[in-house]
Design a protein around this motif. Structure first.
Motif, short mmCIF file in Angstrom:
data_model
loop_
_atom_site.label_atom_id
_atom_site.label_comp_id
_atom_site.label_asym_id
_atom_site.label_seq_id
_atom_site.Cartn_x
_atom_site.Cartn_y
_atom_site.Cartn_z
N LEU A 141 -3.50 10.69 -7.72
CA LEU A 141 -3.16 10.35 -9.11
C LEU A 141 -3.97 11.20 -10.09
O LEU A 141 -3.44 11.68 -11.10
N VAL A 142 -5.24 11.40 -9.79
CA VAL A 142 -6.09 12.23 -10.65
C VAL A 142 -5.63 13.68 -10.62
O VAL A 142 -5.54 14.34 -11.67
N ILE A 143 -5.32 14.19 -9.44
CA ILE A 143 -4.87 15.58 -9.31
C ILE A 143 -3.55 15.79 -10.05
O ILE A 143 -3.36 16.79 -10.74
N ARG A 144 -2.64 14.83 -9.91
CA ARG A 144 -1.36 14.94 -10.60
C ARG A 144 -1.55 14.95 -12.11
O ARG A 144 -0.90 15.70 -12.83
N GLY A 145 -2.46 14.13 -12.58
CA GLY A 145 -2.72 14.08 -14.02
C GLY A 145 -3.26 15.38 -14.55
O GLY A 145 -2.89 15.83 -15.64
N LYS A 146 -4.15 16.02 -13.80
CA LYS A 146 -4.72 17.29 -14.24
C LYS A 146 -3.67 18.40 -14.23
O LYS A 146 -3.64 19.26 -15.12
N GLU A 147 -2.79 18.39 -13.24
CA GLU A 147 -1.78 19.43 -13.14
C GLU A 147 -0.73 19.34 -14.24
O GLU A 147 -0.20 20.35 -14.69
N ILE A 172 -6.50 8.11 -0.80
CA ILE A 172 -5.65 9.29 -1.01
C ILE A 172 -4.80 9.12 -2.25
O ILE A 172 -4.61 10.06 -3.04
N THR A 173 -4.28 7.92 -2.45
CA THR A 173 -3.44 7.66 -3.63
C THR A 173 -4.23 7.83 -4.92
O THR A 173 -3.75 8.46 -5.88
N ALA A 174 -5.44 7.28 -4.97
CA ALA A 174 -6.26 7.39 -6.17
C ALA A 174 -6.60 8.85 -6.48
O ALA A 174 -6.51 9.30 -7.63
N ILE A 175 -6.97 9.61 -5.45
CA ILE A 175 -7.29 11.03 -5.65
C ILE A 175 -6.05 11.80 -6.09
O ILE A 175 -6.12 12.65 -6.99
N VAL A 228 0.83 -1.21 0.00
CA VAL A 228 0.00 0.00 0.00
C VAL A 228 0.86 1.26 0.00
O VAL A 228 0.63 2.20 -0.77
N LEU A 229 1.89 1.29 0.85
CA LEU A 229 2.74 2.47 0.96
C LEU A 229 3.55 2.73 -0.30
O LEU A 229 3.76 3.88 -0.69
N SER A 230 4.03 1.67 -0.94
CA SER A 230 4.87 1.85 -2.12
C SER A 230 4.12 2.54 -3.25
O SER A 230 4.65 3.46 -3.90
N LEU A 231 2.88 2.14 -3.49
CA LEU A 231 2.09 2.78 -4.54
C LEU A 231 1.60 4.16 -4.11
O LEU A 231 1.32 5.01 -4.96
N TRP A 232 1.51 4.38 -2.80
CA TRP A 232 1.11 5.70 -2.29
C TRP A 232 2.14 6.77 -2.67
O TRP A 232 1.80 7.93 -2.86
N PHE A 233 3.40 6.38 -2.81
CA PHE A 233 4.46 7.34 -3.11
C PHE A 233 4.47 7.77 -4.58
O PHE A 233 5.08 8.78 -4.92
N ILE A 234 3.82 7.02 -5.45
CA ILE A 234 3.89 7.32 -6.89
C ILE A 234 3.38 8.71 -7.23
O ILE A 234 4.08 9.48 -7.90
N PRO A 235 2.18 9.10 -6.82
CA PRO A 235 1.70 10.44 -7.23
C PRO A 235 2.38 11.59 -6.51
O PRO A 235 2.29 12.73 -6.97
N PHE A 236 3.08 11.33 -5.42
CA PHE A 236 3.67 12.42 -4.64
C PHE A 236 5.14 12.66 -4.94
O PHE A 236 5.62 13.79 -4.81
N TYR A 237 5.86 11.61 -5.34
CA TYR A 237 7.31 11.78 -5.45
C TYR A 237 7.90 11.35 -6.79
O TYR A 237 9.08 11.56 -7.02
N SER A 238 7.14 10.75 -7.67
CA SER A 238 7.73 10.20 -8.88
C SER A 238 8.16 11.26 -9.88
O SER A 238 8.89 10.98 -10.81
N LEU A 239 7.69 12.50 -9.72
CA LEU A 239 8.06 13.56 -10.66
C LEU A 239 9.19 14.44 -10.15
O LEU A 239 9.79 15.19 -10.90
N THR A 272 -2.56 12.38 -20.16
CA THR A 272 -3.74 11.72 -20.71
C THR A 272 -3.97 10.37 -20.02
O THR A 272 -3.07 9.79 -19.44
N LYS A 273 -5.19 9.92 -20.09
CA LYS A 273 -5.60 8.63 -19.53
C LYS A 273 -5.32 8.52 -18.03
O LYS A 273 -5.10 7.43 -17.50
N ILE A 274 -5.31 9.67 -17.33
CA ILE A 274 -5.00 9.62 -15.91
C ILE A 274 -6.11 8.94 -15.12
O ILE A 274 -5.87 8.27 -14.12
N PHE A 275 -7.36 9.11 -15.59
CA PHE A 275 -8.46 8.45 -14.89
C PHE A 275 -8.37 6.93 -15.04
O PHE A 275 -8.68 6.19 -14.11
N LEU A 276 -7.93 6.48 -16.20
CA LEU A 276 -7.71 5.05 -16.41
C LEU A 276 -6.59 4.55 -15.51
O LEU A 276 -6.67 3.45 -14.94
N PHE A 277 -5.55 5.36 -15.36
CA PHE A 277 -4.42 4.98 -14.51
C PHE A 277 -4.86 4.88 -13.05
O PHE A 277 -4.50 3.92 -12.34
#
Length: 275
Positions: A212-218, A207-210, A140-151, A222-227
């Protein structure tokens, strides 16, 4: 972590998980044909009292089947990553590898039914139970870091974050209370305060799912909702399959895990292909 080091670790992980799957399956088949079915003195879940159809009732073989599906999923996904992302430098792959590692840790409880660790091996059962919970937290924690730190400074930051994730998962699982009087259908001791653990787990998932959507919009991805949707299918499928004790849950978890994994990696591959 260099690209070469990551691929080397992924090779080791893939072959190790494949070896565990083959050896576990061979041992289970040998025990089955020798009429030495592994003992299953676990507590039958409440589902058996609510459903009359065998398909929805708790079953020892359904629990075993769910474990073998997870064990098969690990090397297949590992080799898929090596084939399609071998030259891709992405922090998401480091976090996803940690997710797979978490599932691997959860799958180690296969030793409980195979070696009849129900009686006389309380210390090992406690260790495997804590390993299972640390694996769930790690996933759970590993995927939680994707939208916050991968960029942000992805490769260097990902190494530090990976260490943080591992330390947090191990420490929390070590201090987690365990009820040694109840052995569940998933071959582990029941956790203390299960509602609190579930709230924490599903809060992180939401929190991770939300995020991911916010990161995609910012970043106009594309296809962020699918992701984000594929992430939900992936993580929920792994959780269901990790504790499935009926054929219905086993099939549901397998479908969610496979579909989520497919779209998750496909979307990630397309993103870095055109980046």
């Amino acid at each position: 972590m260099t690209l070469r080091s990551r691929n080397r670790l992924l090779h080791i992980f893939s072959y190790t998980s494949a070896l565990l799957f083959v050896l576990s399956l061979a041992l289970f088949v040998a025990l089955f044909f020798r009429n030495q079915e592994p003992a299953h003195f676990f507590e039958i879940s409440i589902a058996k009292n609510h459903f009359s159809l065998p398909f929805f009732q708790s079953s020892f073989f359904a629990s075993i089947l769910s474990l073998f599906i997870l064990l098969l999923y690990l090397p297949l996904t590992g080799f898929f990553l090596l084939r399609n992302f071998e030259k891709t430098q992405a922090a998401e792959l480091i976090y996803f590898t940690l997710f797979l590692t978490g599932i691997f840790l959860q799958s180690l409880r296969i030793f409980v039914p195979l070696f009849n660790l129900y009686e006389g091996y309380r210390s090992i059962l406690i260790l495997l139970s804590r390993t299972f919970f640390s694996g769930q937290l790690l996933s759970v924690l590993s995927l939680w870091f994707i939208p916050f730190y991968s960029l942000e400074d992805p490769l260097q930051q990902a190494d530090k974050n990976a260490l943080i994730i591992i330390v947090v998962a191990v420490i929390l699982s070590f201090f987690m209370p365990i009820n040694t009087q109840i052995l569940e259908a998933s071959f582990i001791y029941k956790i203390g305060f299960p509602q609190l653990f579930s709230v924490l787990k599903y809060s992180l998932i939401s929190i991770t799912a939300i995020a991911l959507v916010i990161r995609g919009k910012e970043h106009y991805e594309t296809k962020i909702f699918l992701f984000a949707f594929s992430y939900l299918l992936l993580i929920i499928g792994s959780i269901i399959l990790g504790s499935a004790d009926s054929y219905a849950l086993c099939i549901l978890g397998s479908l969610l895990l496979c579909i989520g994994n497919s779209f998750f990696l496909k979307t990630l591959h397309a993103y870095y292909l055109w980046k």
